[in-house]
Design an enzyme around this catalytic site. Sequence first.
Site, PDB file in Angstrom:
ATOM      1  N   ASP A  57       0.850  -1.184   0.000  1.00 18.06           N
ATOM      2  CA  ASP A  57       0.000   0.000   0.000  1.00 18.06           C
ATOM      3  C   ASP A  57       0.889   1.237   0.000  1.00 18.06           C
ATOM      4  O   ASP A  57       1.750   1.387   0.879  1.00 18.06           O
ATOM      5  CB  ASP A  57      -0.891  -0.051   1.244  1.00 18.06           C
ATOM      6  N   VAL A  58       0.690   2.145  -0.949  1.00 10.28           N
ATOM      7  CA  VAL A  58       1.541   3.329  -1.035  1.00 10.28           C
ATOM      8  C   VAL A  58       1.382   4.262   0.162  1.00 10.28           C
ATOM      9  O   VAL A  58       2.253   5.111   0.409  1.00 10.28           O
ATOM     10  CB  VAL A  58       1.279   4.110  -2.338  1.00 10.28           C
ATOM     11  N   TYR A 159     -12.378  11.729  -6.125  1.00 11.40           N
ATOM     12  CA  TYR A 159     -11.259  11.596  -7.060  1.00 11.40           C
ATOM     13  C   TYR A 159     -10.684  12.955  -7.427  1.00 11.40           C
ATOM     14  O   TYR A 159      -9.464  13.174  -7.371  1.00 11.40           O
ATOM     15  CB  TYR A 159     -11.744  10.868  -8.312  1.00 11.40           C
ATOM     16  N   LYS A 163      -6.885  14.402  -6.577  1.00 11.07           N
ATOM     17  CA  LYS A 163      -5.956  14.772  -7.641  1.00 11.07           C
ATOM     18  C   LYS A 163      -5.626  16.265  -7.605  1.00 11.07           C
ATOM     19  O   LYS A 163      -4.509  16.674  -7.958  1.00 11.07           O
ATOM     20  CB  LYS A 163      -6.538  14.373  -8.998  1.00 11.07           C
ATOM     21  N   THR A 194      -6.961   2.636 -20.091  1.00  7.51           N
ATOM     22  CA  THR A 194      -6.304   1.867 -19.034  1.00  7.51           C
ATOM     23  C   THR A 194      -7.324   0.897 -18.444  1.00  7.51           C
ATOM     24  O   THR A 194      -8.525   0.991 -18.727  1.00  7.51           O
ATOM     25  CB  THR A 194      -5.799   2.789 -17.910  1.00  7.51           C
TER      26      THR A 194
END
Length: 253
Positions: A57-58, A159, A163, A194
């Site tokens: 997990d980042v 989201y 961002k 993607t």
Amino acid sequence: MDVKGIAALVTGGGSGLGAATAEALAAAGARVLAMDLNAENAAAVASRTGGASAAGDVADPAAVEAALDAAAALGPLRLVVNCAGIAPPARVVGRNGPHDLALFERVVRVNLIGTFNVMRLAAARMAALDPVGEDGERGLVVNTASIAAYEGQVGQCAYAASKAGVVGLTLPAARELARSGIRVVTIAPGLIQTPMMDGLPPAAQESLRAMSLFPKRLGRAEEIARLVLAIAANPLLNGETIRADGALRLPPA
């Protein structure tokens, strides 16, 4: 920065933009570690690139430190590319009531906190490296935002906010890390083909394709990967967010 012979860590490296970036960097001579929550996908990319992989997990400091250790074992760690991200849609107030707060927190944790976590830990290591080249560069962090940071659509509050946070940290981080010869640049992709895009209903995908201006198609992950290489090659690119969207501006919905 000449990427040949350096080590690079790519988060979200098991698929999509991350996998394409890992492959492009490896083709240019970098030794790449792909980090992803999906260990199998990360290992597959490592097998294709002749690099290494790590699962984690980042937003988990211990997992990121372990990945950085593994990357540094490949060579001097001078490049980190943050591609890990999620984009579950949800309205502020939907049919089932208000936006789930835990979901909002999860999106921010992965996309924003995860990006910052990787950047802070990687930059600390880069700062200890010997400077290279005529400019005395030590490292480069490339983050991934989205054009949703500027024109978030209905259902994208979590989201878009996450961002936008990535865009917001770019310049102050670049200003601070300049003293150590570390650059920070963010890419804000438009509509890219993607796995995240593939997960949308066919009607939604077709609607998004119809928005494209020129080229009249979705972007390709390899095109974003080539931009990472261009950023590495040009030391004047620093503290900026680069839109890679074919002039697209997202409508409200």
